[in-house]
Design a protein around this motif. Structure first.
Motif, PDB file in Angstrom:
ATOM      1  N   LEU A   1      15.058   6.329   6.072  1.00  0.00           N
ATOM      2  CA  LEU A   1      14.045   5.125   6.244  1.00  0.00           C
ATOM      3  C   LEU A   1      12.869   5.402   5.291  1.00  0.00           C
ATOM      4  O   LEU A   1      12.212   4.479   4.988  1.00  0.00           O
ATOM      5  CB  LEU A   1      13.744   4.924   7.545  1.00  0.00           C
ATOM      6  N   GLY A   2      12.622   6.591   5.426  1.00  0.00           N
ATOM      7  CA  GLY A   2      11.212   6.870   4.736  1.00  0.00           C
ATOM      8  C   GLY A   2      11.182   6.458   3.270  1.00  0.00           C
ATOM      9  O   GLY A   2      10.231   6.103   2.589  1.00  0.00           O
ATOM     10  N   ALA A   3      12.624   6.457   2.667  1.00  0.00           N
ATOM     11  CA  ALA A   3      12.812   6.174   1.204  1.00  0.00           C
ATOM     12  C   ALA A   3      13.084   4.563   1.069  1.00  0.00           C
ATOM     13  O   ALA A   3      13.517   4.193  -0.038  1.00  0.00           O
ATOM     14  CB  ALA A   3      13.741   6.953   0.683  1.00  0.00           C
ATOM     15  N   PHE A   4      12.915   3.733   2.021  1.00  0.00           N
ATOM     16  CA  PHE A   4      13.407   2.250   1.772  1.00  0.00           C
ATOM     17  C   PHE A   4      12.923   1.627   0.719  1.00  0.00           C
ATOM     18  O   PHE A   4      13.681   0.770   0.378  1.00  0.00           O
ATOM     19  CB  PHE A   4      13.307   1.759   3.547  1.00  0.00           C
ATOM     20  N   LEU A   5      11.615   1.999   0.273  1.00  0.00           N
ATOM     21  CA  LEU A   5      11.000   1.053  -0.715  1.00  0.00           C
ATOM     22  C   LEU A   5      11.566   1.758  -2.142  1.00  0.00           C
ATOM     23  O   LEU A   5      11.257   1.033  -3.144  1.00  0.00           O
ATOM     24  CB  LEU A   5       9.614   1.253  -0.803  1.00  0.00           C
ATOM     25  N   ARG A   6      12.210   2.754  -2.062  1.00  0.00           N
ATOM     26  CA  ARG A   6      12.815   3.220  -3.174  1.00  0.00           C
ATOM     27  C   ARG A   6      14.223   3.057  -3.901  1.00  0.00           C
ATOM     28  O   ARG A   6      14.943   2.799  -2.872  1.00  0.00           O
ATOM     29  CB  ARG A   6      12.508   4.892  -3.017  1.00  0.00           C
ATOM     30  N   SER A   7      14.447   3.212  -5.045  1.00  0.00           N
ATOM     31  CA  SER A   7      15.718   2.796  -5.386  1.00  0.00           C
ATOM     32  C   SER A   7      16.420   4.279  -6.600  1.00  0.00           C
ATOM     33  O   SER A   7      17.298   4.152  -7.084  1.00  0.00           O
ATOM     34  CB  SER A   7      15.666   1.674  -6.344  1.00  0.00           C
ATOM     35  N   ASP A   8      15.208   4.932  -6.606  1.00  0.00           N
ATOM     36  CA  ASP A   8      15.549   6.132  -7.585  1.00  0.00           C
ATOM     37  C   ASP A   8      16.350   7.321  -6.848  1.00  0.00           C
ATOM     38  O   ASP A   8      15.969   8.098  -6.421  1.00  0.00           O
ATOM     39  CB  ASP A   8      14.299   6.699  -8.049  1.00  0.00           C
TER      40      ASP A   8
ATOM     41  N   ILE B   1       0.872  -1.150  -0.122  1.00  0.00           N
ATOM     42  CA  ILE B   1       0.148  -0.049  -0.042  1.00  0.00           C
ATOM     43  C   ILE B   1       0.897   1.439   0.130  1.00  0.00           C
ATOM     44  O   ILE B   1       0.774   2.196  -0.780  1.00  0.00           O
ATOM     45  CB  ILE B   1      -1.145   0.043   1.379  1.00  0.00           C
ATOM     46  N   VAL B   2       2.029   1.261   0.903  1.00  0.00           N
ATOM     47  CA  VAL B   2       2.843   2.064   0.686  1.00  0.00           C
ATOM     48  C   VAL B   2       3.460   2.557  -0.529  1.00  0.00           C
ATOM     49  O   VAL B   2       3.573   3.501  -1.276  1.00  0.00           O
ATOM     50  CB  VAL B   2       3.960   2.256   1.638  1.00  0.00           C
ATOM     51  N   GLY B   3       3.846   1.368  -1.200  1.00  0.00           N
ATOM     52  CA  GLY B   3       4.636   1.182  -2.380  1.00  0.00           C
ATOM     53  C   GLY B   3       3.582   1.961  -3.804  1.00  0.00           C
ATOM     54  O   GLY B   3       3.895   2.350  -4.521  1.00  0.00           O
ATOM     55  N   LEU B   4       2.086   1.853  -3.274  1.00  0.00           N
ATOM     56  CA  LEU B   4       1.138   2.530  -4.271  1.00  0.00           C
ATOM     57  C   LEU B   4       1.109   3.937  -4.110  1.00  0.00           C
ATOM     58  O   LEU B   4       0.600   4.712  -4.772  1.00  0.00           O
ATOM     59  CB  LEU B   4      -0.085   2.020  -4.346  1.00  0.00           C
ATOM     60  N   GLY B   5       1.747   4.579  -2.894  1.00  0.00           N
ATOM     61  CA  GLY B   5       1.548   5.807  -2.675  1.00  0.00           C
ATOM     62  C   GLY B   5       0.803   6.336  -1.504  1.00  0.00           C
ATOM     63  O   GLY B   5       0.645   7.658  -1.288  1.00  0.00           O
TER      64      GLY B   5
END
Ligand SMILES: Nc1ncnc2c1ncn2[C@@H]1O[C@H](COP(=O)(O)OP(=O)(O)O)[C@@H](O)[C@H]1O
Ligand SMILES: [Mg+2]
Length: 235
Positions: free
Chosen positions: A100-107, A74-78
């Motif tokens: 940590l807030g950006a842990f799902l991101r790789s950009d 769900i976080v991944g969807l924004g």
């Protein structure tokens, strides 16, 4: 179709029915609030949207049914939740909490841009980047919690009681930022016990009482409602 569409949402804690048949919508770009007294079910509502508790009914985000998705999906969807009580990692630094807030991101480049933006919004976070989060004041911790949520690149920000326990002057700054972010296009669902503060910044609001929506409308109409004025605004 609204960006967020909630229909017939119910949730239980054991035998306690915490949410009863909640329906609400948030259009892209809107700032909508959920207001109500302590225990009305506001936090439960945001927890339900984030997939943190079991529910019945439907939650659609950008047309997609969130049923069965993990909180991480769900976080991944924004759909990004800035929780009640901030929930920071107190022994980690300000900078680490933001990362940590950006842990799902790789950009990486975009993450760097977002960090710069957060530091512009809340310069104190940049000054205190090496300091442990647990040593910040309540207001600074709230700024950090919002900053960490922004590092997830929200498409909708779920904000739970950002004014709670904070000095009025800092509350003003935080609410200015909430409005600035919304003016920049960030869709926001704001939960507040401080009803006058919430009605000042949102376009529409839902009033929750004992887990039910008892009133919904434009902030002007709700502020003009006699029961709301008497119960929440003391007028
Ligand atoms: N983890 C929990 N277990 C049992 N009951 C809970 C839990 N969390 C909240 N509740 C109950 O659910 C109701 C709604 O709580 P909550 O969503 O926290 O309200 P609000 O955020 O509006 O103050 C309250 O009656 C509260 O006591
Ligand atoms: Mg709450």
């Amino acid at each position: 179709m609204a960006l967020l569409e909630v229909d017939g949402l119910s949730a239980f804690y054991g035998h306690l029915r915490a949410l009863s048949d909640i329906s609400l919508t948030v259009e892209a770009g809107e700032l909508v609030s959920i207001i109500g007294a302590n225990g009305a079910g506001k936090t439960t509502c945001l927890r339900a949207l984030s997939g943190l508790i079991a529910t019945t009914g439907t939650i659609r985000f950008d047309g997609q049914n969130l049923a069965g998705l993990s909180p991480q999906d769900i976080v991944g969807l924004g759909v990004v939740h800035c929780p009640e009580g901030r929930k920071l990692f107190p022994d980690m630094t300000v900078g680490e909490n933001l990362s940590l807030g950006a842990f799902l991101r790789s950009d990486r480049a975009a993450i760097r841009d977002d960090l710069e933006r957060v530091n512009e919004l809340f310069p104190i976070l940049h000054e205190r980047r090496e300091q442990k989060a647990g040593t910040l004041s309540g207001g600074e911790q709230q700024m950090l919690a919002i900053g960490r949520a922004l590092m997830c690149r929200p498409r909708i920000l779920l904000l739970d009681e950002p004014s709670f326990g904070i000095a009025p002057i800092i509350v003003d700054r935080i609410f200015e930022v909430i409005q600035e972010l919304n003016a920049g296009g960030l869709t926001t669902l704001l939960v507040e016990q401080n009803v006058s503060l919430a009605l000042d910044v949102c376009s529409r609001a839902y009033v929750l009482e004992s887990g039910r929506v008892v009133l919904a409308g434009s902030s002007a109409d709700i502020a003009a409602d006699k029961a709301v004025r008497e119960t929440y605004l003391g007028m």
